[in-house]
Design a protein around this motif. Structure first.
Motif, mmCIF file in Angstrom:
data_model
loop_
_atom_site.group_PDB
_atom_site.id
_atom_site.type_symbol
_atom_site.label_atom_id
_atom_site.label_comp_id
_atom_site.label_asym_id
_atom_site.label_seq_id
_atom_site.Cartn_x
_atom_site.Cartn_y
_atom_site.Cartn_z
ATOM 1 N N THR A 46 0.826 -1.316 0.115
ATOM 2 C CA THR A 46 -0.045 -0.039 -0.045
ATOM 3 C C THR A 46 0.825 1.266 0.083
ATOM 4 N N ILE A 47 1.912 1.313 1.045
ATOM 5 C CA ILE A 47 2.676 2.352 0.815
ATOM 6 C C ILE A 47 3.407 2.440 -0.506
ATOM 7 N N PHE A 48 3.869 1.475 -1.212
ATOM 8 C CA PHE A 48 4.515 1.701 -2.484
ATOM 9 C C PHE A 48 3.586 2.000 -3.600
ATOM 10 N N LYS A 49 2.260 1.591 -3.593
ATOM 11 C CA LYS A 49 1.420 1.954 -4.508
ATOM 12 C C LYS A 49 0.807 3.535 -4.469
ATOM 13 N N SER A 50 0.917 3.645 -3.235
ATOM 14 C CA SER A 50 0.094 5.240 -2.898
ATOM 15 C C SER A 50 1.315 6.331 -3.025
ATOM 16 N N GLY A 51 2.427 6.118 -2.571
ATOM 17 C CA GLY A 51 3.643 6.767 -2.675
ATOM 18 C C GLY A 51 3.757 7.840 -1.461
ATOM 19 N N LEU A 52 2.921 7.729 -0.706
ATOM 20 C CA LEU A 52 2.814 8.406 0.761
ATOM 21 C C LEU A 52 3.741 7.577 1.949
ATOM 22 N N PRO A 53 4.125 8.490 2.606
ATOM 23 C CA PRO A 53 5.143 7.887 3.572
ATOM 24 C C PRO A 53 4.368 7.133 4.809
ATOM 25 N N TYR A 54 4.746 6.434 5.740
ATOM 26 C CA TYR A 54 4.266 5.706 6.559
ATOM 27 C C TYR A 54 3.686 6.630 7.936
ATOM 28 N N ASN A 55 2.526 6.412 8.047
ATOM 29 C CA ASN A 55 2.097 7.197 9.225
ATOM 30 C C ASN A 55 1.541 6.296 10.165
ATOM 31 N N LYS A 56 2.376 6.216 11.328
ATOM 32 C CA LYS A 56 1.921 5.489 12.532
ATOM 33 C C LYS A 56 0.454 5.602 13.009
ATOM 34 N N ASN A 57 -0.072 6.842 12.908
ATOM 35 C CA ASN A 57 -1.133 7.382 13.590
ATOM 36 C C ASN A 57 -2.315 7.331 12.468
ATOM 37 N N TYR A 58 -2.046 6.709 11.349
ATOM 38 C CA TYR A 58 -3.261 6.895 10.304
ATOM 39 C C TYR A 58 -4.716 6.523 10.636
ATOM 40 N N LEU A 59 -4.716 5.332 11.491
ATOM 41 C CA LEU A 59 -5.960 5.008 11.750
ATOM 42 C C LEU A 59 -6.739 5.863 12.662
ATOM 43 N N GLN A 60 -6.032 6.268 13.700
ATOM 44 C CA GLN A 60 -6.367 7.185 14.839
ATOM 45 C C GLN A 60 -6.783 8.682 14.142
ATOM 46 N N GLN A 61 -6.168 8.949 12.681
ATOM 47 C CA GLN A 61 -6.568 10.245 12.198
ATOM 48 C C GLN A 61 -7.914 10.076 11.489
ATOM 49 N N GLU A 62 -8.027 8.816 10.774
ATOM 50 C CA GLU A 62 -9.284 8.332 10.194
ATOM 51 C C GLU A 62 -10.432 8.329 11.118
ATOM 52 N N LYS A 63 -10.190 7.663 12.387
ATOM 53 C CA LYS A 63 -11.476 7.889 13.355
ATOM 54 C C LYS A 63 -11.673 9.077 13.590
ATOM 55 N N LEU A 64 -10.972 9.924 13.828
ATOM 56 C CA LEU A 64 -11.108 11.534 14.168
ATOM 57 C C LEU A 64 -12.073 12.147 12.993
ATOM 58 N N SER A 65 -11.618 11.908 11.722
ATOM 59 C CA SER A 65 -12.206 12.516 10.642
ATOM 60 C C SER A 65 -13.320 12.104 10.379
ATOM 61 N N ASP A 66 -13.716 10.596 10.634
ATOM 62 C CA ASP A 66 -14.929 10.181 10.572
ATOM 63 C C ASP A 66 -16.040 10.711 11.880
ATOM 64 N N GLN A 67 -15.468 10.630 12.940
ATOM 65 C CA GLN A 67 -16.302 11.265 13.999
ATOM 66 C C GLN A 67 -16.810 12.709 13.875
ATOM 67 N N LYS A 68 -15.666 13.577 13.289
ATOM 68 C CA LYS A 68 -16.155 15.051 12.916
ATOM 69 C C LYS A 68 -17.252 14.772 11.805
ATOM 70 N N TYR A 69 -17.225 13.895 10.959
ATOM 71 C CA TYR A 69 -18.029 13.816 9.771
ATOM 72 C C TYR A 69 -19.350 13.650 10.175
ATOM 73 N N GLN A 70 -19.638 12.516 11.053
ATOM 74 C CA GLN A 70 -20.645 12.206 11.788
ATOM 75 C C GLN A 70 -21.283 13.308 12.486
ATOM 76 N N GLN A 71 -20.421 13.986 13.157
ATOM 77 C CA GLN A 71 -21.153 15.174 13.894
ATOM 78 C C GLN A 71 -21.417 16.216 13.046
ATOM 79 N N GLN A 72 -21.241 16.447 11.946
ATOM 80 C CA GLN A 72 -21.594 17.470 11.025
ATOM 81 C C GLN A 72 -22.826 16.807 10.490
ATOM 82 N N LEU A 73 -23.121 15.523 10.176
ATOM 83 C CA LEU A 73 -24.437 15.203 9.823
ATOM 84 C C LEU A 73 -25.478 15.268 10.749
ATOM 85 N N ALA A 74 -25.288 15.045 11.926
ATOM 86 C CA ALA A 74 -26.327 15.235 13.156
ATOM 87 C C ALA A 74 -26.564 16.710 13.303
#
Length: 74
Positions: A46-74
């Motif tokens: 995945t890192i090779f194909k995307s060309g993005l550097p490894y981010n150890k906190n990627y999943l935590q950032q995704e969860k936070l952005s999902d939570q913000k999106y859910q709050q905007q919908l509510a």
């Protein structure tokens, strides 16, 4: 991939947790180590194909952005 997986199991909490969960479920350490090998292989591909550097906190950032999106919908 065996030695990198063993190193990841020893030093990375995420892989250590996966390994412990699978050993407790199946009781076979080699099976759990192979599962970690597959995770590492998928991660490196995945890192090779995307060309993005490894981010150890990627999943935590995704969860936070999902939570913000859910709050905007509510």
């Amino acid at each position: 991939m065996h030695m990198p997986a063993l190193t990841a199991i020893r030093h990375d909490e995420r892989f250590k947790t996966i390994f412990a969960r699978l050993v407790s479920k199946h009781g076979i350490k080699m099976k759990a180590a192979v599962a970690v090998q597959r995770k590492l292989l998928e991660l490196s591909y995945t890192i090779f194909k995307s060309g993005l550097p490894y981010n150890k906190n990627y999943l935590q950032q995704e969860k936070l952005s999902d939570q913000k999106y859910q709050q905007q919908l509510a």
